[in-house]
Motif scaffolding. Structure first.
Motif, PDB file in Angstrom:
ATOM      1  N   UNK A  22      67.554 -83.888  36.811  1.00  0.00           N
ATOM      2  CA  UNK A  22      68.643 -82.889  35.891  1.00  0.00           C
ATOM      3  C   UNK A  22      69.931 -82.983  36.259  1.00  0.00           C
ATOM      4  N   UNK A  23      70.244 -83.313  37.503  1.00  0.00           N
ATOM      5  CA  UNK A  23      71.653 -83.214  38.139  1.00  0.00           C
ATOM      6  C   UNK A  23      72.207 -84.519  37.429  1.00  0.00           C
ATOM      7  N   UNK A  24      71.634 -85.873  37.531  1.00  0.00           N
ATOM      8  CA  UNK A  24      72.078 -86.881  36.707  1.00  0.00           C
ATOM      9  C   UNK A  24      72.111 -86.663  35.153  1.00  0.00           C
ATOM     10  N   UNK A 490      68.439 -74.538  45.137  1.00  0.00           N
ATOM     11  CA  UNK A 490      69.053 -75.654  44.930  1.00  0.00           C
ATOM     12  C   UNK A 490      69.079 -75.500  43.037  1.00  0.00           C
ATOM     13  N   UNK A 491      67.935 -74.852  42.768  1.00  0.00           N
ATOM     14  CA  UNK A 491      68.113 -74.985  41.237  1.00  0.00           C
ATOM     15  C   UNK A 491      69.250 -74.061  40.802  1.00  0.00           C
ATOM     16  N   UNK A 492      69.480 -73.088  41.661  1.00  0.00           N
ATOM     17  CA  UNK A 492      70.658 -72.104  41.518  1.00  0.00           C
ATOM     18  C   UNK A 492      72.035 -72.945  41.396  1.00  0.00           C
ATOM     19  N   UNK A 497      76.353 -75.631  38.777  1.00  0.00           N
ATOM     20  CA  UNK A 497      77.095 -77.069  38.294  1.00  0.00           C
ATOM     21  C   UNK A 497      77.054 -77.179  36.931  1.00  0.00           C
ATOM     22  N   UNK A 498      76.045 -77.027  36.354  1.00  0.00           N
ATOM     23  CA  UNK A 498      76.025 -76.973  34.699  1.00  0.00           C
ATOM     24  C   UNK A 498      76.938 -76.291  34.208  1.00  0.00           C
ATOM     25  N   UNK A 505      83.865 -80.266  31.946  1.00  0.00           N
ATOM     26  CA  UNK A 505      83.506 -81.545  31.630  1.00  0.00           C
ATOM     27  C   UNK A 505      84.036 -82.351  30.375  1.00  0.00           C
ATOM     28  N   UNK A 506      84.580 -81.222  29.495  1.00  0.00           N
ATOM     29  CA  UNK A 506      85.275 -82.035  28.248  1.00  0.00           C
ATOM     30  C   UNK A 506      86.618 -82.500  28.368  1.00  0.00           C
ATOM     31  N   UNK A 507      87.168 -82.132  29.661  1.00  0.00           N
ATOM     32  CA  UNK A 507      88.646 -82.598  30.017  1.00  0.00           C
ATOM     33  C   UNK A 507      88.730 -84.109  30.268  1.00  0.00           C
ATOM     34  N   UNK A 508      89.375 -84.916  29.375  1.00  0.00           N
ATOM     35  CA  UNK A 508      89.397 -86.274  29.616  1.00  0.00           C
ATOM     36  C   UNK A 508      90.110 -86.560  30.616  1.00  0.00           C
ATOM     37  N   UNK A 509      90.883 -85.900  31.622  1.00  0.00           N
ATOM     38  CA  UNK A 509      91.694 -86.531  32.481  1.00  0.00           C
ATOM     39  C   UNK A 509      90.708 -87.210  33.510  1.00  0.00           C
TER      40      UNK A 509
END
Length: 597
Positions: A22-24, A490-492, A497-498, A505-509
């Motif tokens: 899931x992390x990947x 770890x799931x928390x 992180x999600x 994550x949408x920032x293209x920089x």
């Protein structure tokens, strides 16, 4: 205190392999790449305020002499460079343009503060990186007269010419010119054999000087001659101007040294470890040197043999003591000058030196939140300190020199960040300074990235090195995770992180993306505390984030992002470095950090 080894082993044995997938997936990566040294190059933080890169020395096969190592290399009072396991996370070194990407939607784009909270960095501007200096360390096999023969190590010179006329003289230059950045340069020559007549000249010359003349017999050439003890500068037989009496003659077994002082532009000589005084005052003009200034030796009659020492062996002359004397003289001149007028944060100017210093000290205490110390200091020096409050306005004269309540709030927020209680720090920020996070997405990203790391720290505990460095409990600030199962914790972390990925994550920089990947990399290792990204768990990183928060608050109040004394120090360091890069010899004797000792 959590037992790091025990908790790490327990986690590695109980962590389910299915967590990594899931992390990947939420990263959109096929593998998590550990950050390389080049990733952090652009945003590498400065080591302490005003730290600029020292002049780098490049010497083939030989180390520079001790006194030059002190001049050109970092001194013992400078901070050590951040090593691979102590470097700062990328999210603490983001450039100010990281959140200025045009692809960010209008709803996500928020006004930014006038001065961002990231530390200064050189970026990809290679002009700020000092070039390596090549120091003379041997004679140049390709830059000598044909009547000279060099030994295999290019240190010993033997004369093989006719030796009947002055035109039979032969000279050689060193492999590199002397860099003015040295401030002071010294080399010695041992007379192995004076030969038939001892017509030996030792000195300096530029690249344009012909090599069929002894040093001093051409323009841009200076020499001390052994047969008569005279010095020559642009003169010789058949030319206007002869040599001048200077020192004793020298012969077989004598050691002659040459001192070049780029500060006062003088050239001096030594014999057998004894300084003979200045031979050529105001002789070295770096702006007029054609291709630089080279050590040079000339021989004239058969049997003459000399050997150079550019620092490969101990000098007979105590050049370290001579350097310290010159350095002390420079500092005496600096300290004898009047202190310049400074402008306070309120826009006022003061020409009183003591008031200036007190002003700088008080502003530093206020900036970093030392309220009690600042109050006591201000009480003792109230007669000489003007206001250090926000920008001047009509009521600035009525305002107190600083606001204790503001300092208390900033210190409280800072303490929460340093303790790892990021959520509490964010809550207090929104309560006391609501505009700071609203106008600074840059800071929001840094705080939430640190929060992710704190969640990971609660699982694995601090590394032993980090715990020793900060002397804190690895579970501080996260009591809710103490009794949770590692898989649940770890799931928390993955869920947090999600959420972080969804927000940024949408920032293209690329700087933001690299920082996210580096931060998430902790999840890819069974034992993050012993992995290649263990530096992310270093509690010292909390101090970086705490300083960023403090700066952002001050900027929102239209106050300087750093105290005036740090700004002055940084400027002084940069000025000295620029003077060195420009070839100013006097700058080699001055180090700004020595003012703090």
């Amino acid at each position: 205190m959590t037992n790091t080894n025990t908790s790490s082993q327990a986690l590695s044995s109980r962590r389910p392999a299915s967590i990594i997938s899931p992390v990947l997936n939420f990263l959109g990566q096929t593998a998590i790449r550990p950050p390389s040294a080049s990733d952090g190059q652009e945003g590498s933080p400065s080591n302490g305020f005003g730290s600029s890169q020292p002049v780098r020395v490049k010497v083939s096969r030989n180390r520079p002499p001790q006194y030059l190592a002190e001049v050109l290399q970092p001194s013992t009072c400078t901070r050590k460079p951040v090593s691979a396991d102590r470097r700062a996370p990328l999210f603490t070194t983001l450039p100010s343009t990281a959140f200025a990407d045009p692809l960010v939607s209008a709803s996500d784009s928020l006004p930014t503060a006038k001065c961002t909270s990231e530390p200064a960095s050189a970026g990809n501007d290679t002009s700020s990186v000092p070039k390596a200096l090549n120091l003379p360390n041997q004679w140049n096999m390709k830059d000598k007269n044909q009547s000279l023969e060099l030994s295999a190590n290019c240190q010993r010179i033997s004369y093989t010419g006719l030796g009947q006329l002055d035109s039979h003289a032969a000279a050689v230059r060193s492999n590199y010119p002397i860099p003015p950045q040295c401030g002071l340069f010294y080399y010695e020559v041992t007379v192995v054999s004076k030969g038939r007549d001892g017509y030996i000249g030792i000195g300096l010359c530029t690249q344009s000087v012909q090599l069929n003349r002894l040093p001093g017999w051409e323009d841009s050439s200076w020499g001390y001659h052994g047969d008569d003890g005279q010095t020559f500068c642009g003169s010789g037989p058949g030319r206007a101007g002869e040599g001048r009496p200077y020192g004793p003659v020298f012969t077989t077994g004598d050691v002659i040294g040459c001192v070049v002082n780029f500060m006062n532009k003088s050239i001096s000589f030594t014999k057998n470890g004894v300084w003979l005084g200045v031979a050529f005052p105001n002789a070295v003009d770096t702006a007029k040197l054609d291709g630089g200034l080279f050590p040079s030796v000339g021989l004239r009659t058969p049997g003459e043999i000399v050997e150079a020492n550019f620092g490969q062996h101990r000098f007979q002359f105590d050049i370290e003591h001579h350097y310290k004397e010159e350095k002390a003289r420079i500092w005496q001149e600096i300290n004898a000058g009047p202190l310049p007028t400074i402008s306070t944060e309120s826009g006022q100017k003061s020409g009183d030196g003591s008031a200036n210093i007190n002003q700088l000290i008080l502003s530093y205490l206020v900036h970093h939140g030392y309220s009690e110390t600042a109050a006591t200091f201000h009480q003792d020096t109230a007669s000489s300190i003007s206001s250090v409050g926000p920008a001047a306005n009509a009521k600035s004269a009525e305002r107190p020199p600083f606001e204790k309540e503001d300092i208390r709030k900033r210190q409280l927020i800072r303490d929460h960040v340093v303790d790892g209680n990021i959520d509490d720090a964010i809550t207090l920020l929104n309560r006391f300074y609501p505009s700071v996070l609203q106008q600074n997405r840059h800071l929001v990203f840094q705080l939430k990235s640190q929060r992710f790391i704190e969640l990971m720290r609660a699982i694995v505990g601090p590394s032993s090195a980090a715990a020793d460095a900060m002397d804190i409990d690895g579970e501080a600030g996260h009591p809710s995770h103490e009794n949770a199962e590692p898989e649940s914790q770890l799931r928390s972390v993955v869920q947090y992180g999600q959420a972080l990925q969804g927000e940024f994550g949408a920032i293209a920089n690329p700087h933001v993306q690299n920082a996210l990947v580096e931060t998430y990399s902790l999840l890819a290792y069974p034992e993050p505390g012993n992995s290649s990204v263990s530096y992310l768990l270093d509690p010292a990183n909390r101090l970086l984030v705490a300083d960023m928060v403090n700066r952002a608050i001050l900027v929102s109040q239209e106050r300087p992002p750093m105290p005036a004394i740090e700004n002055v120090y940084r400027q002084a360091t940069v000025v000295i470095q620029e003077l060195l890069n420009g070839g100013n010899g006097a700058a080699a004797f001055v180090k700004a950090q020595e003012c703090l000792i």
